[in-house]
Write a protein that holds these residues in place. Structure first.
Motif, PDB file in Angstrom:
ATOM      1  N   LEU A 118       0.822  -1.207   0.000  1.00  0.00           N
ATOM      2  CA  LEU A 118       0.000   0.000   0.000  1.00  0.00           C
ATOM      3  C   LEU A 118       0.859   1.261   0.000  1.00  0.00           C
ATOM      4  O   LEU A 118       0.543   2.247  -0.672  1.00  0.00           O
ATOM      5  CB  LEU A 118      -0.932   0.002   1.209  1.00  0.00           C
ATOM      6  N   MET A 122       0.180   3.974  -3.011  1.00  0.00           N
ATOM      7  CA  MET A 122      -0.643   5.127  -2.680  1.00  0.00           C
ATOM      8  C   MET A 122       0.210   6.346  -2.344  1.00  0.00           C
ATOM      9  O   MET A 122       1.417   6.232  -2.105  1.00  0.00           O
ATOM     10  CB  MET A 122      -1.570   4.796  -1.509  1.00  0.00           C
ATOM     11  N   PHE A 127       0.655   3.623   5.871  1.00  0.00           N
ATOM     12  CA  PHE A 127      -0.316   2.554   6.069  1.00  0.00           C
ATOM     13  C   PHE A 127       0.229   1.576   7.105  1.00  0.00           C
ATOM     14  O   PHE A 127       1.392   1.180   7.053  1.00  0.00           O
ATOM     15  CB  PHE A 127      -0.598   1.821   4.761  1.00  0.00           C
ATOM     16  N   TYR A 142      -9.715  -3.501  -6.358  1.00  0.00           N
ATOM     17  CA  TYR A 142     -10.557  -2.378  -5.952  1.00  0.00           C
ATOM     18  C   TYR A 142     -10.106  -1.111  -6.675  1.00  0.00           C
ATOM     19  O   TYR A 142      -8.960  -1.005  -7.125  1.00  0.00           O
ATOM     20  CB  TYR A 142     -10.453  -2.140  -4.442  1.00  0.00           C
ATOM     21  N   PHE A 144      -9.523   2.848  -5.989  1.00  0.00           N
ATOM     22  CA  PHE A 144      -9.339   3.862  -4.951  1.00  0.00           C
ATOM     23  C   PHE A 144      -8.781   5.118  -5.596  1.00  0.00           C
ATOM     24  O   PHE A 144      -8.103   5.061  -6.630  1.00  0.00           O
ATOM     25  CB  PHE A 144      -8.328   3.395  -3.895  1.00  0.00           C
ATOM     26  N   VAL A 148      -6.198   8.395  -1.055  1.00  0.00           N
ATOM     27  CA  VAL A 148      -6.964   7.853   0.070  1.00  0.00           C
ATOM     28  C   VAL A 148      -6.072   7.723   1.303  1.00  0.00           C
ATOM     29  O   VAL A 148      -4.890   7.360   1.206  1.00  0.00           O
ATOM     30  CB  VAL A 148      -7.584   6.479  -0.303  1.00  0.00           C
ATOM     31  N   PRO A 150      -5.038   6.137   5.143  1.00  0.00           N
ATOM     32  CA  PRO A 150      -5.139   4.811   5.775  1.00  0.00           C
ATOM     33  C   PRO A 150      -6.481   4.596   6.464  1.00  0.00           C
ATOM     34  O   PRO A 150      -7.036   3.501   6.413  1.00  0.00           O
ATOM     35  CB  PRO A 150      -3.980   4.823   6.774  1.00  0.00           C
ATOM     36  N   GLN A 152      -9.406   5.965   5.651  1.00  0.00           N
ATOM     37  CA  GLN A 152     -10.429   5.772   4.623  1.00  0.00           C
ATOM     38  C   GLN A 152     -10.310   4.388   3.997  1.00  0.00           C
ATOM     39  O   GLN A 152     -11.328   3.750   3.678  1.00  0.00           O
ATOM     40  CB  GLN A 152     -10.294   6.861   3.550  1.00  0.00           C
ATOM     41  N   PHE A 153      -9.087   3.928   3.827  1.00  0.00           N
ATOM     42  CA  PHE A 153      -8.866   2.589   3.271  1.00  0.00           C
ATOM     43  C   PHE A 153      -9.488   1.524   4.172  1.00  0.00           C
ATOM     44  O   PHE A 153     -10.204   0.633   3.697  1.00  0.00           O
ATOM     45  CB  PHE A 153      -7.369   2.337   3.102  1.00  0.00           C
ATOM     46  N   ARG A 156     -13.263   1.452   4.033  1.00  0.00           N
ATOM     47  CA  ARG A 156     -13.740   0.774   2.824  1.00  0.00           C
ATOM     48  C   ARG A 156     -13.607  -0.743   2.973  1.00  0.00           C
ATOM     49  O   ARG A 156     -14.510  -1.508   2.591  1.00  0.00           O
ATOM     50  CB  ARG A 156     -12.935   1.266   1.621  1.00  0.00           C
ATOM     51  N   MET A 157     -12.507  -1.200   3.530  1.00  0.00           N
ATOM     52  CA  MET A 157     -12.305  -2.635   3.697  1.00  0.00           C
ATOM     53  C   MET A 157     -13.321  -3.230   4.666  1.00  0.00           C
ATOM     54  O   MET A 157     -13.819  -4.342   4.469  1.00  0.00           O
ATOM     55  CB  MET A 157     -10.882  -2.908   4.194  1.00  0.00           C
TER      56      MET A 157
END
Length: 329
Positions: A118, A122, A127, A142, A144, A148, A150, A152-153, A156-157
């Motif tokens: 990540l 990103m 992260f 996915y 993204f 984004v 960490p 927000q990630f 989403r997960m």
């Protein structure tokens, strides 16, 4: 005199037309690239640095100053299409109209492997998925935005994880799991399923056998028998290339060593696929007496299943003879 005035007017008209045509040519200038180009602009990037990175033209500068890009550089990941109009390009950057990136999460074995991935993909490089949240990450592709965070990630997960259980497992699976979750040996049925799926993922690539292998683990948990899963030992010694598990490996003191410790390891030993998770759920519903399995002496990726230790020992002896015959140590 009139002729001279008319000539001057004609010349002026021609100059005006040329100026207009020149202006239109400037406004209609394009990016010049023949293939789509992704432009990543990090947080804090100055307008000068942006221009240097794209070898900005005079036209780009003029339009940027006209609509304020030089004062408002927004971080993000943007796709510059082939021969994109300069005005459209500048406006896209000025408005922060990002294009999402595709993030493919595979069978990572540790949170650190996931975090490293990540941090490379990103904009943010902080992260830090913790071990106790590792199980909610479902392998998939996915979309993204590159920017984004960490937090927000993970949000989403979590949504994807809950959606999977709600939509893909379905009401029947949830009802069955609710009954099983009342057992003392499995306080968190979803986590247990993911952990078992991670072990099954490492045990075999043979899809049809995955529910049976999972069923063996469910049965052993139900009876309080240690899982004794070889992949957990490989995880404990940090060597997934091992062809044979030896006695010295079985004594490694790790909470992931299911030969030493009864019950489930504290976390998944990899991120299992959704198909394997489904197989584990199916395996929980099977009615068998299987408590053992080992690789087949055919060495074709299949396994031999047994309900008794005596039967299992015979299967294991045949497999070890096959290993010895092939010189696998």
């Amino acid at each position: 005199m009139k002729k001279k005035t008319i000539l001057i007017l004609i010349i002026l008209a021609i100059l005006v037309i040329l100026a207009i045509l020149g202006g239109l040519a400037v406004l209609g200038a394009t990016s010049g690239n023949n293939e789509p180009r992704r432009l990543n602009i990090s947080e804090g990037t100055t307008y000068e640095a942006l221009c240097d990175s794209i070898n900005a033209s005079t036209t780009f500068h003029l339009i940027s100053k006209a609509i304020g890009l030089d004062k408002h550089v927004r971080p993000g990941s943007y796709v510059v299409e082939p021969h994109m109009n300069t005005i459209a390009m500048v406006r896209k950057l000025r408005n922060g109209q990002q294009d999402p990136i595709r993030l493919t999460i595979g069978k990572f074995r540790t949170p650190q492997q996931l975090n490293d991935y990540l941090n490379r993909k990103m904009m943010h490089n902080d992260f830090d998925v913790p071990l106790d949240s590792f199980h909610i990450i479902l392998p998939d592709t996915y979309e993204f935005y590159w920017t984004v965070t960490p937090e927000q990630f993970m949000q989403r997960m979590r949504k994807e994880y809950d959606k999977f259980w709600l939509e893909e497992v379905g009401a029947n699976g949830e009802h069955r799991f609710e009954l099983l979750s009342m057992s003392d040996f499995i306080p968190d049925i979803r986590l247990a399923t993911i952990i078992i799926a991670s072990i099954v993922e490492e045990e075999t690539n043979c899809g049809p056998e995955k529910p049976l292998i999972a069923n063996v683990y469910w049965n052993r948990l139900d009876k309080g028998i240690p899982l004794q899963a070889d992949p957990t030992v490989k995880y404990a010694v940090d060597d997934f290339t091992l062809k044979r598990i030896l006695n010295k490996h079985l004594t490694v003191d790790s909470p992931f060593n299911t030969y030493l410790h009864a019950g489930l390891p504290p976390a998944p030993i990899c991120l299992p696929s959704k198909a394997t998770i489904d197989a584990v759920i199916d395996g929980e519903g099977l009615e068998t007496n299987y408590l053992y399995f080992c690789a087949s002496e055919k060495m074709d990726g299949t396994h031999c299943f047994a309900s008794t230790l005596a039967e299992h020992n015979k299967n294991a002896s045949r497999f070890h003879r096959a290993l010895n015959q092939r010189g696998i140590k």
